[in-house]
Design a protein around this motif. Structure first.
Motif, PDB file in Angstrom:
ATOM      1  N   ASN A  20      68.432  45.804  15.495  1.00 55.42           N
ATOM      2  CA  ASN A  20      69.586  46.422  16.224  1.00 55.42           C
ATOM      3  C   ASN A  20      69.579  48.074  15.948  1.00 55.42           C
ATOM      4  OD1 ASN A  20      71.865  46.832  18.076  1.00 55.42           O
ATOM      5  ND2 ASN A  20      73.205  46.900  16.417  1.00 55.42           N
ATOM      6  N   ALA A  24      68.505  51.247  18.444  1.00 52.48           N
ATOM      7  CA  ALA A  24      69.508  52.450  18.680  1.00 52.48           C
ATOM      8  C   ALA A  24      68.532  53.527  18.332  1.00 52.48           C
ATOM      9  CB  ALA A  24      70.562  52.307  17.898  1.00 52.48           C
ATOM     10  N   HIS A  53      67.645  47.478  24.494  1.00 52.60           N
ATOM     11  CA  HIS A  53      69.075  47.329  23.349  1.00 52.60           C
ATOM     12  C   HIS A  53      70.059  46.630  23.931  1.00 52.60           C
ATOM     13  CE1 HIS A  53      71.785  49.590  20.498  1.00 52.60           C
ATOM     14  NE2 HIS A  53      71.435  48.511  20.012  1.00 52.60           N
ATOM     15  N   ALA A  54      70.292  46.829  25.061  1.00 48.26           N
ATOM     16  CA  ALA A  54      71.635  45.714  25.764  1.00 48.26           C
ATOM     17  C   ALA A  54      71.096  44.297  25.766  1.00 48.26           C
ATOM     18  CB  ALA A  54      71.830  46.472  26.942  1.00 48.26           C
ATOM     19  N   ILE A  57      71.486  42.992  22.330  1.00 47.19           N
ATOM     20  CA  ILE A  57      72.814  42.745  22.079  1.00 47.19           C
ATOM     21  C   ILE A  57      73.322  41.251  22.894  1.00 47.19           C
ATOM     22  CG2 ILE A  57      75.145  43.573  22.182  1.00 47.19           C
ATOM     23  CD1 ILE A  57      73.386  44.761  19.955  1.00 47.19           C
ATOM     24  N   GLU A  58      72.752  41.091  23.991  1.00 47.24           N
ATOM     25  CA  GLU A  58      73.520  40.022  24.654  1.00 47.24           C
ATOM     26  C   GLU A  58      72.786  38.462  24.240  1.00 47.24           C
ATOM     27  OE1 GLU A  58      73.005  42.556  28.742  1.00 47.24           O
ATOM     28  OE2 GLU A  58      71.600  41.139  28.544  1.00 47.24           O
ATOM     29  N   ALA A  60      71.387  38.141  20.630  1.00 48.72           N
ATOM     30  CA  ALA A  60      71.363  38.069  19.291  1.00 48.72           C
ATOM     31  C   ALA A  60      72.379  37.307  18.668  1.00 48.72           C
ATOM     32  CB  ALA A  60      71.160  39.232  18.643  1.00 48.72           C
ATOM     33  N   PRO A  61      73.649  37.816  19.014  1.00 52.90           N
ATOM     34  CA  PRO A  61      74.537  37.106  18.295  1.00 52.90           C
ATOM     35  C   PRO A  61      74.664  35.527  18.552  1.00 52.90           C
ATOM     36  CG  PRO A  61      75.575  38.948  19.574  1.00 52.90           C
ATOM     37  CD  PRO A  61      74.142  38.745  20.037  1.00 52.90           C
ATOM     38  N   ARG A  91      62.173  39.425  19.625  1.00 56.06           N
ATOM     39  CA  ARG A  91      62.993  40.560  19.820  1.00 56.06           C
ATOM     40  C   ARG A  91      62.290  41.983  19.534  1.00 56.06           C
ATOM     41  NH1 ARG A  91      65.946  40.269  23.764  1.00 56.06           N
ATOM     42  NH2 ARG A  91      64.013  39.192  24.182  1.00 56.06           N
TER      43      ARG A  91
END
Length: 145
Positions: A20, A24, A53-54, A57-58, A60-61, A91
């Motif tokens: 991440n 960034a 990047h988005a 984030i969509e 990975a969690p 990723r």
């Protein structure tokens, strides 16, 4: 009571945090080059970096949480290590593909989708398959009591 150790989840979460940060920083580098501090300014390279990047984030969690919950439920296993490694490689491949590296985006997306489906499906059915600590199913259709 002993400490519960989830090594796969810890490694995956730590590596995801570093990825991440890398994503960034890549976006920030384009922002500095183009002097676009807010939004995308219509700059194609910045749009691609922001989207990569988005996209991370969509997904990975969900992957990290699924790995942690599966590891907590079933224990540490080789196949979860493999799933984690595949996710992390995917990723990295995806944003490189967004920058033009051949097949990176497609491979990264396909592997991530397959892992979301596989881990998600396994996690959703695990309570119906796995014996609980006392040898009875974790979820049962029989009435309690």
């Amino acid at each position: 009571m002993g400490t519960i150790m989830l090594p796969i989840a810890l490694v995956t979460a730590g590596a995801a945090a570093i990825l991440n940060l890398w994503l960034a920083m890549r976006t920030g580098a384009i922002r500095r080059q183009t002097k676009i501090s807010v939004g995308d300014g219509g700059n194609e390279a910045l749009i691609r970096r922001m989207r990569a990047h988005a996209n991370f984030i969509e997904s990975a969690p969900f992957i990290v949480i699924l790995i942690a919950l599966i590891e907590f439920t079933t224990g540490t296993s080789l196949w979860l290590w493999v799933a984690s490694a595949l996710f992390l490689l995917a990723r990295v491949a995806h944003p490189l593909g967004m920058d033009g590296v051949r097949i990176g985006r497609e491979a990264g997306t396909l592997v991530t989708f397959a892992l979301l489906l596989g881990l998600g499906g396994y996690a959703a059915t695990l309570p119906f398959m796995a014996p609980a600590v006392h040898g009875t199913p974790a979820v049962s259709a029989a009435p309690a009591g």
